[in-house]
Design a protein around this motif. Sequence first.
Motif, mmCIF file in Angstrom:
data_model
loop_
_atom_site.group_PDB
_atom_site.id
_atom_site.type_symbol
_atom_site.label_atom_id
_atom_site.label_comp_id
_atom_site.label_asym_id
_atom_site.label_seq_id
_atom_site.Cartn_x
_atom_site.Cartn_y
_atom_site.Cartn_z
ATOM 1 N N GLU A 91 1.054 -0.969 0.174
ATOM 2 C CA GLU A 91 0.242 0.078 0.436
ATOM 3 C C GLU A 91 0.783 1.222 -0.455
ATOM 4 O O GLU A 91 0.497 2.334 -0.775
ATOM 5 C CB GLU A 91 -0.789 0.242 1.302
ATOM 6 C CG GLU A 91 -2.060 -1.210 1.068
ATOM 7 C CD GLU A 91 -3.234 -1.003 0.095
ATOM 8 O OE1 GLU A 91 -3.235 0.368 -0.586
ATOM 9 O OE2 GLU A 91 -3.831 -1.430 0.602
ATOM 10 N N LEU A 94 2.413 2.271 -3.564
ATOM 11 C CA LEU A 94 1.277 2.913 -4.072
ATOM 12 C C LEU A 94 0.748 4.055 -4.053
ATOM 13 O O LEU A 94 0.512 4.935 -4.537
ATOM 14 C CB LEU A 94 -0.098 2.316 -4.219
ATOM 15 C CG LEU A 94 -0.552 0.303 -4.598
ATOM 16 C CD1 LEU A 94 -1.855 0.312 -4.486
ATOM 17 C CD2 LEU A 94 -0.125 0.882 -6.002
ATOM 18 N N THR A 173 -9.847 -5.626 -3.006
ATOM 19 C CA THR A 173 -9.406 -4.802 -4.470
ATOM 20 C C THR A 173 -8.009 -4.644 -4.218
ATOM 21 O O THR A 173 -6.980 -3.929 -5.484
ATOM 22 C CB THR A 173 -9.725 -3.461 -4.112
ATOM 23 O OG1 THR A 173 -9.220 -2.825 -3.005
ATOM 24 C CG2 THR A 173 -11.123 -3.131 -3.606
ATOM 25 N N ARG A 177 -5.403 -3.657 -7.207
ATOM 26 C CA ARG A 177 -4.453 -2.031 -7.954
ATOM 27 C C ARG A 177 -3.127 -2.180 -7.461
ATOM 28 O O ARG A 177 -2.381 -1.685 -8.318
ATOM 29 C CB ARG A 177 -4.618 -1.572 -6.570
ATOM 30 C CG ARG A 177 -6.542 -1.012 -5.996
ATOM 31 C CD ARG A 177 -6.358 -0.135 -5.020
ATOM 32 N NE ARG A 177 -6.321 -1.256 -3.831
ATOM 33 C CZ ARG A 177 -5.735 -0.740 -2.597
ATOM 34 N NH1 ARG A 177 -4.986 0.030 -2.952
ATOM 35 N NH2 ARG A 177 -5.855 -1.150 -1.730
ATOM 36 N N LEU A 178 -2.647 -3.573 -7.428
ATOM 37 C CA LEU A 178 -0.215 -3.348 -7.440
ATOM 38 C C LEU A 178 -0.521 -3.722 -9.157
ATOM 39 O O LEU A 178 0.576 -3.604 -9.094
ATOM 40 C CB LEU A 178 -0.520 -5.246 -7.156
ATOM 41 C CG LEU A 178 -0.392 -5.149 -6.060
ATOM 42 C CD1 LEU A 178 -0.885 -6.640 -4.866
ATOM 43 C CD2 LEU A 178 0.133 -4.270 -4.488
ATOM 44 N N ALA A 179 -1.247 -3.590 -10.331
ATOM 45 C CA ALA A 179 -0.801 -3.092 -10.983
ATOM 46 C C ALA A 179 -0.410 -1.861 -11.581
ATOM 47 O O ALA A 179 0.806 -1.126 -12.658
ATOM 48 C CB ALA A 179 -2.218 -3.520 -12.176
ATOM 49 N N GLY A 180 -0.304 -0.954 -10.093
ATOM 50 C CA GLY A 180 -0.286 0.518 -10.653
ATOM 51 C C GLY A 180 1.208 0.460 -9.639
ATOM 52 O O GLY A 180 1.848 1.899 -9.848
ATOM 53 N N VAL A 181 1.458 -0.503 -9.158
ATOM 54 C CA VAL A 181 3.286 -0.129 -7.959
ATOM 55 C C VAL A 181 4.318 0.006 -9.103
ATOM 56 O O VAL A 181 4.470 -0.486 -10.398
ATOM 57 C CB VAL A 181 3.092 -1.383 -7.810
ATOM 58 C CG1 VAL A 181 4.689 -1.277 -6.768
ATOM 59 C CG2 VAL A 181 2.427 -1.598 -6.541
ATOM 60 N N LYS A 182 4.800 1.576 -9.405
ATOM 61 C CA LYS A 182 6.387 2.019 -10.314
ATOM 62 C C LYS A 182 6.926 1.231 -9.540
ATOM 63 O O LYS A 182 8.299 1.885 -10.099
ATOM 64 C CB LYS A 182 5.778 3.173 -10.502
ATOM 65 C CG LYS A 182 4.205 3.239 -11.279
ATOM 66 C CD LYS A 182 3.866 3.122 -12.399
ATOM 67 C CE LYS A 182 2.880 3.514 -13.426
ATOM 68 N NZ LYS A 182 2.493 2.608 -14.222
ATOM 69 N N ILE A 208 2.478 -7.688 -9.681
ATOM 70 C CA ILE A 208 3.075 -6.355 -9.556
ATOM 71 C C ILE A 208 4.187 -6.319 -11.187
ATOM 72 O O ILE A 208 4.735 -7.295 -10.956
ATOM 73 C CB ILE A 208 3.806 -6.521 -7.902
ATOM 74 C CG1 ILE A 208 2.772 -6.555 -6.837
ATOM 75 C CG2 ILE A 208 4.537 -5.135 -8.263
ATOM 76 C CD1 ILE A 208 3.534 -6.897 -5.947
ATOM 77 N N PRO A 209 3.752 -5.531 -11.658
ATOM 78 C CA PRO A 209 4.604 -5.547 -12.848
ATOM 79 C C PRO A 209 6.895 -5.262 -12.429
ATOM 80 O O PRO A 209 6.818 -4.326 -11.649
ATOM 81 C CB PRO A 209 4.568 -3.859 -13.502
ATOM 82 C CG PRO A 209 2.985 -3.327 -12.669
ATOM 83 C CD PRO A 209 2.945 -4.020 -11.625
#
Length: 246
Positions: A91, A94, A173, A177-182, A208-209
């Motif tokens: 979290e 993110l 959820t 949402r972990l697809a947004g981890v940069k 996670i990408p």
Amino acid sequence: MTSFTALGTGPNVLLLHGGGGPQTVAGFAELLSADHHVVTPTHPGFGGTARPTGLTTIAGLAAVYAELLDELELDEVTVVGNSIGGWIAAELALLRPDRLKAVVLVDAVGIEVDGHPVADFFALDFPTIARLSYFAPEKFQIDPEALPPAAREVLAGNRATLAVYATEMTDPTLRGRLAGVKVPTHVIWGDCDRIVDPEYGRALAEAIPGATFDVLENTGHLPQLESPELLASAVRRVAGDRGRDA
């Protein structure tokens, strides 16, 4: 301000404990502090600390630690989290990626994986928790009745606080949402973890990408206790050390 300890100098590490409380990472913090600056918070409500009434979620804890990093003016931080500490770390990745260098999720919970449920911690007695948590449970099993009254009170408080933050140990959820981890993310798992099995860990890494996934042999749910040197080596590869970063 959140209760925390700070040890050592070098690259910054934020070390987040799981539901067992701050004592489950205290020794590991000392180990890492040989070549890192290790900040180890106690999640409010754990270890006999107070929990603000409005602080009831894992996302809320991530916000607390985002504020802590701001207050301490820490950048290039490697966040290492075990179990619910890993969920908080995800979290935080993110929420405040600008403060972070990397994230290390160690036998983390938080997502839902079909066919690989998180063990129902609150339905288990302590011997069963130990059996599911460790490769060699006989070395780590706790008999609450043998503890002094104050220690039993802290143990009960930890369990009650965990129920406030993470009764189900998952957020439906989170996986999406972990697809947004940069932030560069590394998922590390004990091969004998039966609280959350390695296939759960593999699914977490896949969500996670660019995340990597590594398994530690002869290790359960708490590598920082059972295989601390192996875990420390993995963290050092991610966070760097004074020898490489000086």
